[in-house]
Design a protein around this motif. Sequence first.
Motif, PDB file in Angstrom:
ATOM      1  N   GLY A 145      22.211  20.550  -6.398  1.00 33.21           N
ATOM      2  CA  GLY A 145      22.817  20.844  -7.696  1.00 33.21           C
ATOM      3  C   GLY A 145      22.204  20.090  -8.851  1.00 33.21           C
ATOM      4  O   GLY A 145      22.506  20.360 -10.000  1.00 33.21           O
ATOM      5  N   SER A 146      21.323  19.132  -8.562  1.00 34.49           N
ATOM      6  CA  SER A 146      20.716  18.341  -9.638  1.00 34.49           C
ATOM      7  C   SER A 146      19.296  18.838  -9.907  1.00 34.49           C
ATOM      8  O   SER A 146      18.393  18.633  -9.107  1.00 34.49           O
ATOM      9  N   ASP A 147      19.116  19.544 -11.023  1.00 33.56           N
ATOM     10  CA  ASP A 147      17.803  20.088 -11.370  1.00 33.56           C
ATOM     11  C   ASP A 147      16.772  18.979 -11.543  1.00 33.56           C
ATOM     12  O   ASP A 147      15.642  19.090 -11.083  1.00 33.56           O
ATOM     13  N   VAL A 148      17.180  17.894 -12.208  1.00 32.09           N
ATOM     14  CA  VAL A 148      16.259  16.789 -12.494  1.00 32.09           C
ATOM     15  C   VAL A 148      15.767  16.160 -11.198  1.00 32.09           C
ATOM     16  O   VAL A 148      14.572  15.937 -11.011  1.00 32.09           O
ATOM     17  N   ALA A 149      16.696  15.890 -10.280  1.00 30.95           N
ATOM     18  CA  ALA A 149      16.326  15.254  -9.015  1.00 30.95           C
ATOM     19  C   ALA A 149      15.400  16.149  -8.198  1.00 30.95           C
ATOM     20  O   ALA A 149      14.425  15.690  -7.618  1.00 30.95           O
ATOM     21  N   LEU A 150      15.693  17.453  -8.174  1.00 29.67           N
ATOM     22  CA  LEU A 150      14.855  18.380  -7.413  1.00 29.67           C
ATOM     23  C   LEU A 150      13.447  18.464  -7.993  1.00 29.67           C
ATOM     24  O   LEU A 150      12.471  18.623  -7.273  1.00 29.67           O
ATOM     25  N   GLU A 151      13.340  18.355  -9.322  1.00 29.38           N
ATOM     26  CA  GLU A 151      12.037  18.466  -9.965  1.00 29.38           C
ATOM     27  C   GLU A 151      11.218  17.180  -9.837  1.00 29.38           C
ATOM     28  O   GLU A 151      10.012  17.217  -9.653  1.00 29.38           O
ATOM     29  N   LYS A 179       0.807  -1.232   0.000  1.00 25.94           N
ATOM     30  CA  LYS A 179       0.000   0.000   0.000  1.00 25.94           C
ATOM     31  C   LYS A 179       0.842   1.286   0.000  1.00 25.94           C
ATOM     32  O   LYS A 179       0.700   2.115  -0.873  1.00 25.94           O
ATOM     33  N   MET A 180       1.696   1.481   0.992  1.00 31.26           N
ATOM     34  CA  MET A 180       2.491   2.718   1.069  1.00 31.26           C
ATOM     35  C   MET A 180       3.959   2.372   0.843  1.00 31.26           C
ATOM     36  O   MET A 180       4.602   1.758   1.699  1.00 31.26           O
ATOM     37  N   VAL A 181       4.499   2.765  -0.319  1.00 33.18           N
ATOM     38  CA  VAL A 181       5.877   2.403  -0.658  1.00 33.18           C
ATOM     39  C   VAL A 181       6.639   3.610  -1.192  1.00 33.18           C
ATOM     40  O   VAL A 181       6.084   4.434  -1.926  1.00 33.18           O
ATOM     41  N   ALA A 182       7.895   3.737  -0.787  1.00 29.10           N
ATOM     42  CA  ALA A 182       8.769   4.806  -1.288  1.00 29.10           C
ATOM     43  C   ALA A 182       9.796   4.212  -2.235  1.00 29.10           C
ATOM     44  O   ALA A 182      10.174   3.052  -2.094  1.00 29.10           O
ATOM     45  N   MET A 183      10.240   5.004  -3.208  1.00 29.71           N
ATOM     46  CA  MET A 183      11.333   4.605  -4.088  1.00 29.71           C
ATOM     47  C   MET A 183      12.470   5.591  -3.883  1.00 29.71           C
ATOM     48  O   MET A 183      12.296   6.800  -4.014  1.00 29.71           O
ATOM     49  N   VAL A 184      13.643   5.056  -3.510  1.00 28.30           N
ATOM     50  CA  VAL A 184      14.823   5.896  -3.284  1.00 28.30           C
ATOM     51  C   VAL A 184      15.815   5.660  -4.410  1.00 28.30           C
ATOM     52  O   VAL A 184      16.233   4.531  -4.655  1.00 28.30           O
ATOM     53  N   GLY A 185      16.181   6.739  -5.103  1.00 29.18           N
ATOM     54  CA  GLY A 185      17.140   6.625  -6.208  1.00 29.18           C
ATOM     55  C   GLY A 185      17.852   7.932  -6.436  1.00 29.18           C
ATOM     56  O   GLY A 185      17.857   8.804  -5.562  1.00 29.18           O
ATOM     57  N   ASP A 186      18.464   8.082  -7.627  1.00 29.33           N
ATOM     58  CA  ASP A 186      19.217   9.307  -7.897  1.00 29.33           C
ATOM     59  C   ASP A 186      18.385  10.367  -8.604  1.00 29.33           C
ATOM     60  O   ASP A 186      18.877  11.436  -8.930  1.00 29.33           O
ATOM     61  N   GLY A 187      17.113  10.082  -8.846  1.00 25.98           N
ATOM     62  CA  GLY A 187      16.224  11.083  -9.401  1.00 25.98           C
ATOM     63  C   GLY A 187      16.313  11.257 -10.899  1.00 25.98           C
ATOM     64  O   GLY A 187      15.588  12.042 -11.480  1.00 25.98           O
ATOM     65  N   ASN A 237      17.603   8.334 -13.681  1.00 30.11           N
ATOM     66  CA  ASN A 237      17.125   7.092 -14.320  1.00 30.11           C
ATOM     67  C   ASN A 237      16.068   6.377 -13.486  1.00 30.11           C
ATOM     68  O   ASN A 237      15.394   5.484 -13.978  1.00 30.11           O
ATOM     69  N   ASP A 238      15.917   6.789 -12.229  1.00 26.21           N
ATOM     70  CA  ASP A 238      14.896   6.160 -11.380  1.00 26.21           C
ATOM     71  C   ASP A 238      13.597   6.965 -11.339  1.00 26.21           C
ATOM     72  O   ASP A 238      12.676   6.615 -10.611  1.00 26.21           O
ATOM     73  N   ALA A 239      13.536   8.061 -12.109  1.00 28.01           N
ATOM     74  CA  ALA A 239      12.360   8.943 -12.088  1.00 28.01           C
ATOM     75  C   ALA A 239      11.048   8.218 -12.393  1.00 28.01           C
ATOM     76  O   ALA A 239      10.054   8.446 -11.695  1.00 28.01           O
ATOM     77  N   PRO A 240      10.983   7.322 -13.406  1.00 26.09           N
ATOM     78  CA  PRO A 240       9.708   6.633 -13.674  1.00 26.09           C
ATOM     79  C   PRO A 240       9.229   5.802 -12.489  1.00 26.09           C
ATOM     80  O   PRO A 240       8.046   5.800 -12.158  1.00 26.09           O
ATOM     81  N   ALA A 241      10.169   5.105 -11.825  1.00 29.43           N
ATOM     82  CA  ALA A 241       9.802   4.286 -10.653  1.00 29.43           C
ATOM     83  C   ALA A 241       9.364   5.178  -9.495  1.00 29.43           C
ATOM     84  O   ALA A 241       8.429   4.854  -8.765  1.00 29.43           O
ATOM     85  N   MET A 242      10.038   6.332  -9.338  1.00 29.56           N
ATOM     86  CA  MET A 242       9.660   7.277  -8.286  1.00 29.56           C
ATOM     87  C   MET A 242       8.237   7.777  -8.483  1.00 29.56           C
ATOM     88  O   MET A 242       7.475   7.926  -7.533  1.00 29.56           O
ATOM     89  N   ALA A 243       7.894   8.045  -9.745  1.00 32.90           N
ATOM     90  CA  ALA A 243       6.565   8.574 -10.064  1.00 32.90           C
ATOM     91  C   ALA A 243       5.464   7.588  -9.693  1.00 32.90           C
ATOM     92  O   ALA A 243       4.352   7.996  -9.345  1.00 32.90           O
ATOM     93  N   LYS A 244       5.750   6.296  -9.753  1.00 38.65           N
ATOM     94  CA  LYS A 244       4.750   5.266  -9.449  1.00 38.65           C
ATOM     95  C   LYS A 244       4.655   4.949  -7.955  1.00 38.65           C
ATOM     96  O   LYS A 244       3.736   4.273  -7.515  1.00 38.65           O
ATOM     97  N   SER A 245       5.625   5.420  -7.181  1.00 39.88           N
ATOM     98  CA  SER A 245       5.623   5.122  -5.744  1.00 39.88           C
ATOM     99  C   SER A 245       4.778   6.139  -4.988  1.00 39.88           C
ATOM    100  O   SER A 245       4.416   7.187  -5.524  1.00 39.88           O
TER     101      SER A 245
END
Length: 658
Positions: free
Chosen positions: A571-577, A543-551, A553-561
């Motif tokens: 310093g990483s624009d992509v990770a911050l966004e 039910k409640m799951v987090a995805m931890v990555g570098d923001g 190449n892991d962005a798609p998995a993060m979006a589903k968590s």
Amino acid sequence: MAKHDQAEDAGHKDGGVFGKNTELIFALLCGVALGTGFGLSYINTIPTWTSLSLYIVAYFFGGYFTAKEAVQTILKGGFEIDFLMLVAAIGAAILGEWAEGALLLFLFSLGHALEHYAMGKARKSIAALTNLAPPTALVVRDGKEEEIHIEKLVLGDIIIIKPNSKIPADGVVIKGEGSVNQAPITGESVPVDKSPVPDPAKDYTSEKSIKPQFRVFAGTINGASVLEVKVIKEAKDSTISRLVKMVNEAEKQKSPTQLFTDKFEKYFVPVVLILVSALCFAFLVIDEPFSKSFYRAMSVLVAASPCALAISTPSAVLSGVARAARGGVLIKGGRPLEDLGSLNAIAFDKTGTITEGKPQLTNAIPLNDISEEELLTVAVAVEKLSDHPLAEAIVKGAMEKLKKQKIPEAHNVKGIIGRGVQAEIGGKKIYIGNKALFNKAGIPQDILKQVEDLEKGGHTSMLVKRDKDFIGILSLMDVPRKDAKRVLSELTDLGIKKMIMLTGDNQQVAEAVAKQIGITEAWGDLMPEDKVKAVQKLDKSEKMVAMVGDGVNDAPAMAKSTVGIAMGAAGSDVALETADIALLGDRLESLPFAIGLSRKAKGIIKQNLWISLGVVGALIPLTILGIASIGPAVIAHEGSTLIVVFNALRLLAYKNDA
């Protein structure tokens, strides 16, 4: 009073004749006038109009800001609690209960002023981030040094950072070596060593990944050395500016509890207004004068105003987000703050998250009576001339062991794609590579077993052969972070039931790393799309799951968590966004801190809801039955509002080890 948006707070900051403290001073003057008038009313020789005049003065000072806000809100088409309080005070005056009305305005205005002060403390914690960067920078232009405002810095400017001073802009070091305290931005407790970039002339403004040893951030503190830094981000785009902007935006994003309270108020306030209107006409049903019915209705109006309920969640979210930012964690709003505290499972990317992200030399096993020193010397001589990614790790690891050992010269170095490298040293042929480089049948059985055992343990193994003899085995591995095992143990203590590692590496390597750090499960051989499916599978079961990555190449998995968490996002624009939560430093230990803070915030939000709903639930029947009048209702009402605000402010003092 129920809605504390930025416009309202801005109005209070402007203040008036007494500056930003005008509202508080007006509330105190109201109290003085009320107290004096009440005291004089007991002296028979003093005319009654004297006390009445003082009550009118109290009305002016106590009602000034309340009336001002009520009018502003009505002009915008709104209808808030300030208006309800004003109506109750005017109603008391109509009934001749000037003292009661003045008491209502005094306590309401004092509560209002103290509440703004308390909420201002939480906002100051965020505003303090903007003051981390110095206002000026020492820049070198046309060979001359000049001090300019940081807003005037342009990309490519060279700035000089003096010892023990704050760094004014994001950039890369082009001259000088030393350590920098990055705690104000990333939360790292240990200073980070900095050295010049290999190519100072290069344009680093659009560089996606810059190594930590080359990069500096605005607001961090230089150590004992002089550094020359090339500016790669303007002041408005620096990591600290983006952080402040995102924290302020996060404050506006409502949490599930806040959405619930908003919905509750939407239906509750009209019901209260209907009840109050009905109570005004109670004298038609029961034998009592209109004045008594009207007074009771005004008391209920005060008792039922959901001030505490409205402020209970936003104050906790604001304090939690501000405290997290001070600890190097960016939480983008109330929803991720609450969700983080409800996690049942966490999925981790392996490389760079659980592990260091780069291979290290783990074993150098000499064979056939060769010393370890001789094996490493041969390996360095050959690999230092190779451009293979693993070669750098072998050279670095070997040189740490050899210290300043003299290295022989290798000749005729030639890479064999996918297998290894060959060279000559002192007329003898050297081969370094995997099993495929050598005829498997030609590898002695005992040596082959050692290689296979290492590979079962997740190591990448290479054989070293000199002419016809195998002289050693080298193994490399992307080793787990030093703090990974402890962090996972802390997460278990926090109640995280399942921790899964997701990796593109083979299952054997995944299980070997998992065994070292005590992770629940390891899922290997995954492509990026497989990670998305893995997170979806976990979401269904846990039910409640987090995805931890570098923001990135892991962005798609993060979006589903439920919650996407990016590591090393400074310093990483992509990770911050992309992430819901960004750990600004490359520190896994920030995760238990963030989850612990979230759990604390959830607990405080629940306490605030019980306090606010409990007080309203108790006061309404007490005022309807006439047991409590306006005075006690105001004291309980304003008291509960201040209690929930100061309860929320406890989050600002949350400790990492709490």
